[in-house]
Design a protein around this motif. Structure first.
Motif, PDB file in Angstrom:
ATOM      1  N   SER A  11      16.302  38.989 -37.919  1.00  0.00           N
ATOM      2  CA  SER A  11      16.119  40.099 -38.858  1.00  0.00           C
ATOM      3  C   SER A  11      17.044  41.262 -38.512  1.00  0.00           C
ATOM      4  CB  SER A  11      14.649  40.549 -38.833  1.00  0.00           C
ATOM      5  OG  SER A  11      14.458  41.691 -39.626  1.00  0.00           O
ATOM      6  N   GLY A  12      17.180  41.551 -37.213  1.00  0.00           N
ATOM      7  CA  GLY A  12      18.057  42.636 -36.787  1.00  0.00           C
ATOM      8  C   GLY A  12      19.520  42.347 -37.063  1.00  0.00           C
ATOM      9  N   MET A  13      19.929  41.070 -36.870  1.00  0.00           N
ATOM     10  CA  MET A  13      21.327  40.698 -37.096  1.00  0.00           C
ATOM     11  C   MET A  13      21.689  40.693 -38.574  1.00  0.00           C
ATOM     12  SD  MET A  13      22.151  37.702 -34.288  1.00  0.00           S
ATOM     13  CE  MET A  13      20.732  36.684 -34.671  1.00  0.00           C
ATOM     14  N   CYS A  14      20.735  40.276 -39.422  1.00  0.00           N
ATOM     15  CA  CYS A  14      21.028  40.112 -40.853  1.00  0.00           C
ATOM     16  C   CYS A  14      20.553  41.286 -41.703  1.00  0.00           C
ATOM     17  CB  CYS A  14      20.380  38.835 -41.385  1.00  0.00           C
ATOM     18  SG  CYS A  14      20.873  37.342 -40.511  1.00  0.00           S
ATOM     19  N   GLY A  15      19.708  42.149 -41.144  1.00  0.00           N
ATOM     20  CA  GLY A  15      19.176  43.268 -41.911  1.00  0.00           C
ATOM     21  C   GLY A  15      18.195  42.835 -42.978  1.00  0.00           C
ATOM     22  N   VAL A  16      17.459  41.756 -42.708  1.00  0.00           N
ATOM     23  CA  VAL A  16      16.486  41.212 -43.670  1.00  0.00           C
ATOM     24  C   VAL A  16      15.081  41.465 -43.134  1.00  0.00           C
ATOM     25  CG1 VAL A  16      15.747  39.131 -44.919  1.00  0.00           C
ATOM     26  CG2 VAL A  16      18.135  39.425 -44.294  1.00  0.00           C
ATOM     27  N   ASN A  17      14.116  41.590 -44.052  1.00  0.00           N
ATOM     28  CA  ASN A  17      12.729  41.812 -43.664  1.00  0.00           C
ATOM     29  C   ASN A  17      12.253  40.733 -42.693  1.00  0.00           C
ATOM     30  OD1 ASN A  17       9.653  41.077 -44.360  1.00  0.00           O
ATOM     31  ND2 ASN A  17       9.966  43.281 -44.563  1.00  0.00           N
ATOM     32  N   GLU A  18      11.604  41.160 -41.604  1.00  0.00           N
ATOM     33  CA  GLU A  18      11.194  40.221 -40.547  1.00  0.00           C
ATOM     34  C   GLU A  18      10.192  39.186 -41.043  1.00  0.00           C
ATOM     35  OE1 GLU A  18       8.808  38.637 -37.258  1.00  0.00           O
ATOM     36  OE2 GLU A  18       8.094  40.150 -38.682  1.00  0.00           O
ATOM     37  N   LEU A  19       9.259  39.591 -41.902  1.00  0.00           N
ATOM     38  CA  LEU A  19       8.271  38.661 -42.454  1.00  0.00           C
ATOM     39  C   LEU A  19       8.947  37.583 -43.283  1.00  0.00           C
ATOM     40  CD1 LEU A  19       5.350  37.810 -42.977  1.00  0.00           C
ATOM     41  CD2 LEU A  19       5.283  39.447 -44.874  1.00  0.00           C
ATOM     42  N   LEU A  20       9.945  37.991 -44.077  1.00  0.00           N
ATOM     43  CA  LEU A  20      10.696  37.019 -44.886  1.00  0.00           C
ATOM     44  C   LEU A  20      11.437  36.034 -43.993  1.00  0.00           C
ATOM     45  CD1 LEU A  20      11.698  36.055 -47.661  1.00  0.00           C
ATOM     46  CD2 LEU A  20      13.555  37.739 -47.479  1.00  0.00           C
ATOM     47  N   VAL A  21      12.013  36.519 -42.896  1.00  0.00           N
ATOM     48  CA  VAL A  21      12.728  35.644 -41.962  1.00  0.00           C
ATOM     49  C   VAL A  21      11.772  34.622 -41.359  1.00  0.00           C
ATOM     50  CG1 VAL A  21      13.981  35.564 -39.763  1.00  0.00           C
ATOM     51  CG2 VAL A  21      14.501  37.350 -41.426  1.00  0.00           C
TER      52      VAL A  21
END
Length: 574
Positions: free
Chosen positions: A117-127
């Motif tokens: 999530s930190g690397m891609c900037g995507v919501n952690e729950l979605l990941v």
């Protein structure tokens, strides 16, 4: 020397037929060997190497499908042109998809959702949700690839399904013997070197075995599955025709004796019944399939009956499993049990079709395995996590809706349901909990077990030597359960308790005398036999019939001595 030359030729043959999958597995095992132990100081490098290793390992399954299909096509259609566009495009698509799936599954296995999530900037729950589906999808595809590869191995042999199974089993056993001889020999050499010359780290042994899995084990396995042209040896025929079926027949007799014991004594199927019968089915299916492949006409008729003799065992499995599910809800293990029963039923249906129509119907069992894995892991609503969540969430809701009045059974069930969803149901269970309950409620559910410790319990059960004595003449037998919780708003010492068979109430019974006697004896420190004598007496029902108690669990509060919950298992005859 002749044996070494033959082994060398077999190895060259496998390398020629399966170069891509062989080197993929070998590279994967070498990388796992390097990162196995003592590599923590280079964490970043270790993670990268693990990603590459997992990616190559997953990719190998897709490559194996292409390789086995090519060999099957080459034998069945010698004039087939492998230069045509359709064949090339199909192979490239399978390999590209395998590589892509391997890369994604490797990333999600090695790196956690917070890092991605930190690397891609995507919501952690979605990941987390994407990661869960990718890994499940990978498992399904790997299983499907194994089933497809086995199907092409079978087609390439041009034998019946039963004959191929027997030849492949013998081939794999001989090939695996080579692997174990090499593995043991190298292990002894390292042990001698370690003892006499230089002291080595114990991880060297594990590293050696990991490398041998890719260098020797994998080609040996492929050799056993693909080289089925030779006839089975006399020793193999004796083992597959007489020894193994004989042992299986003895096992069948023991289980039939157990079924008779259950019917005569009205006893309760033990918890060990299901795993024993499941193991017996899978081992038995292999044995009777191989035995039929030998084509010994004098015994083949006997072997053909064996799968039909297993059908009553499936009924026993269903009874054993349904009792546990009705009493304690669905868990991941019990879902797997349902999947096993479904597989066994489909197997028996295919087997009957194969007997009647005398067609190669049993080969479809490989597709059945892939479909069951697909349904259990991916199909919305009926996959393992959806089913377990639907079964267990009601226990949490019952407690959350009125926690102040919850009895010990409600507390215990809510805590167990929370642990099941949070620990056994993976990401879907955790997401359900996070979306439906606050942090305070989650903390409370985790600590519920501490509240259970303040409850005094009495548990009594009939020993195996106690038989059920029925006074009247009855035609119907019900497996039943009684639930009582202090939130029910009744007095278990005075009021009638409902007797459930599944979800249906079949009668009511007063247990006040039994409960009070058990509480009195327990308070005086009576022996277990005296407690058991209380429940050994059948209870006459007002509407006709008898209630037979198998076990009873009574929970009372230490401070108030108020009954918090009662849980009874037993039978009703009418």
């Amino acid at each position: 020397m002749l044996g070494f030359k033959k082994l060398k030729n077999v190895f060259k043959q496998i390398l020629k037929r399966h170069p891509v999958s062989f080197f993929s597995v070998l590279i994967s095992m070498i990388l796992f060997c390097i990162t196995y132990d003592g590599f923590d100081r280079y964490e970043a490098a270790k993670d990268v190497m693990d990603v590459i290793a997992i990616a190559f390992f997953v990719f190998a399954f897709g490559a194996l499908v292409c390789e086995v299909y090519r060999e099957c096509k080459r034998k069945s259609e010698p004039t087939y042109s492998f230069d045509n566009k359709k064949y090339i495009i199909t192979n490239v698509a399978v390999l590209a998809f395998s590589a892509l799936l391997g890369a994604f599954s490797a990333l999600f296995n090695v790196y956690n959702s917070v890092e991605i999530s930190g690397m891609c900037g995507v919501n952690e729950l979605l990941v987390r949700q994407i990661s869960d589906y990718v890994i499940r999808f990978t498992v399904v595809l790997v299983v499907a690839a194994v089933c497809v590869s086995l199907f092409f191995f079978y087609k390439k042999s041009m034998c019946s399904f039963e004959t191929y199974t027997a030849k492949a089993f013998c081939g794999v056993m001989k090939a695996e013997l080579v692997f174990f001889v090499i593995a043991i020999g190298l292990t002894l050499i390292i042990t001698a070197f370690n003892a006499l010359l230089f002291e080595l780290d114990s991880s060297v042994y594990i590293r050696l075995w990991i490398v041998l899995l890719g260098l020797v084990q994998y080609p040996c396995l492929l050799s056993g599955l693909s080289n089925t042209d030779e006839e089975i040896s006399k020793f193999g025929k004796v083992m597959l025709t007489y020894v193994l079926p004989g042992l299986l027949a003895i096992s069948f007799l023991i289980v039939y004796a157990y079924i008779i014991k259950i019917l005569v004594t009205f006893s309760f199927p033990s918890n060990q019944v299901f795993p024993i019968l499941t193991s017996l089915f899978f081992i038995g299916a292999l044995i009777w399939t191989m035995a039929q492949g030998i084509r010994d006409k004098s015994l083949r008729k006997v072997f053909r009956i064996m799968p039909l003799l297993f059908i009553p065992f499936i009924v026993l499995q269903i009874i054993s499993l349904s009792i546990r599910i009705s009493g304690y809800g669905l868990t991941v293990n019990r879902y797997v049990g349902i999947a096993v029963v479904v597989f066994e039923l489909i197997y028996c249906i295919l087997y009957v079709i194969n007997m009647i129509r005398k067609k190669e119907a049993m080969q479809a069992i490989l597709a059945v395995v892939a479909v069951i894995f697909f349904a259990a892991l991916l199909v919305p609503g009926i996959n393992v996590y959806s089913a377990v969540i639907a079964s267990q969430k009601g226990r949490i809701i019952k407690y959350i809706s009125n926690p102040d009045k919850a009895g010990s059974r409600t507390i215990r069930e809510a805590h167990e349901a929370y642990i099941t969803l949070n620990m056994d149901c993976g990401v879907p269970g955790q997401v359900y909990i996070e979306k439906n309950y606050s942090e305070d409620q989650m903390a409370e559910l985790e600590e519920l077990v501490e509240n259970i410790n303040y409850v005094n319990g009495i548990y009594v059960f009939r020993s195996n030597d106690s038989h059920f004595k029925i006074k009247g003449s009855y035609t119907d037998l019900y497996t039943v359960k009684i639930f009582y919780d202090k939130t029910d708003g009744i007095d278990p010492m005075k009021d009638e308790l409902e007797i459930y068979s599944g979800d249906k109430v079949i009668d009511k019974v007063r247990l006040g005398n039994v409960i009070s006697e058990l509480l009195r004896l327990s308070a005086t420190g009576a022996e277990e036999q005296k407690l058991e004598n209380v429940i050994n007496k059948n209870i006459q029902l007002k509407n006709g019939g008898e209630f037979i108690i198998v076990d009873i669990d009574i929970c009372t509060n230490y401070n108030t001595e108020i009954i918090d919950s009662i849980d009874v298992n037993g039978y009703v005859v009418k």
